[in-house]
Design an enzyme around this catalytic site. Structure first.
Site, mmCIF file in Angstrom:
data_model
loop_
_atom_site.group_PDB
_atom_site.id
_atom_site.type_symbol
_atom_site.label_atom_id
_atom_site.label_comp_id
_atom_site.label_asym_id
_atom_site.label_seq_id
_atom_site.Cartn_x
_atom_site.Cartn_y
_atom_site.Cartn_z
ATOM 1 N N LYS A 36 19.534 31.479 14.533
ATOM 2 C CA LYS A 36 20.732 31.455 13.698
ATOM 3 C C LYS A 36 20.391 32.036 12.338
ATOM 4 O O LYS A 36 19.336 31.733 11.785
ATOM 5 C CB LYS A 36 21.241 30.012 13.552
ATOM 6 C CG LYS A 36 22.466 29.862 12.669
ATOM 7 C CD LYS A 36 23.069 28.474 12.774
ATOM 8 C CE LYS A 36 22.208 27.396 12.160
ATOM 9 N NZ LYS A 36 22.877 26.072 12.197
ATOM 10 N N LYS A 98 25.516 29.311 21.870
ATOM 11 C CA LYS A 98 26.300 28.368 21.069
ATOM 12 C C LYS A 98 27.535 29.064 20.491
ATOM 13 O O LYS A 98 27.416 30.075 19.811
ATOM 14 C CB LYS A 98 25.447 27.795 19.936
ATOM 15 C CG LYS A 98 24.383 26.813 20.394
ATOM 16 C CD LYS A 98 23.468 26.429 19.241
ATOM 17 C CE LYS A 98 24.219 25.807 18.101
ATOM 18 N NZ LYS A 98 23.323 25.518 16.952
#
Length: 244
Positions: A36, A98
């Site tokens: 991320k 995700k």
């Protein structure tokens, strides 16, 4: 690919911004290494080429290495945008994808249904994890919809990292209800959102499969570099919570 749905102690999901941090998180005992980019938003996405490079390195690791997850970026609650972003990340071979859903009081079941319908074909071939944002006040009664669409997991996070941590927006009773619904529908569950080391014990007691950290792993906040010593301290706090 994931911990048992009956596990007692949560694993550590460590968000990393670079390939170097990915190696540090693996060496530091992370149970999921979450790719991320915090400089690009709450669920800022890595560039496709970097994701592909991470997967190549991960596949070269010995058996037993923690799985990778990757975020698809901060996307609007629009079926086409979500499906396209998720497909891009899934195509790199990342084991867990995700996807954030910006659900709020005025964007509930109907909007979610359209997005999940667009993502259901991808969910049949890839392990998708839905992310709801506690500070947007989503309807947590919608959790079963993710299982019905074939998702592998569900998480709570926060969208605005300047507005306080997860527990500022939802109390432990609400969090426990969310986790209970996830368990009842066979979903891997996780809690994240500006968590600190002090959150490890009280949140572990609620029974999530994973607790996600970024800022607590960095010496200068979530957009700074990962600090292996801080990662070790969070890991130790989770182990103490498991032993309590």
């Amino acid at each position: 690919m994931s911990r048992s749905l009956a596990q007692a102690a949560p694993g550590l999901l460590a968000s990393v911004a670079t390939l170097t941090e990915m190696a540090q998180a693996i060496a530091g005992g992370a149970d999921i290494v979450d790719l991320k980019d915090p400089a690009r938003g709450a669920l800022g996405a890595w560039r496709t080429a970097d994701l592909a490079a991470a997967v190549v390195r991960w596949r070269a690791l010995p058996p037993g290495a923690p799985p990778l997850s990757a975020t698809v970026g901060d996307q609007p609650l629009e079926p086409g945008a979500l499906a396209a972003a998720a497909a891009r990340v899934a195509a790199t071979g990342v084991p867990l994808v995700k996807i954030g859903f910006a659900l709020g009081p005025e964007t509930g079941a109907e909007a979610l249904a359209a997005c999940l319908a667009a993502l259901a074909p991808l969910a049949r071939a890839h392990r998708l994890v839905g992310v709801l944002f506690a500070d947007l006040r989503p309807d947590l009664a919608l959790v079963p919809r993710f299982a019905q669409a074939g998702f592998a997991g569900i998480m709570l996070d926060t969208a605005d990292k300047t507005a306080g941590s997860l527990r500022r927006h939802l109390d432990d009773r609400a969090l426990a209800g969310f986790l209970s619904a996830a368990r009842a529908h066979g979903l891997m569950s996780g809690l994240a959102g500006s968590l600190t080391r002090a959150d490890a014990a009280p949140l572990a007691a609620l029974g999530p499969h994973y607790l996600g950290f970024r800022g607590a792993l960095c010496a200068t906040g979530r957009t700074g570099a990962l600090d292996p010593a801080r990662l070790a301290a969070v890991r130790a706090a989770l182990r103490r919570a498991a032993a309590a």
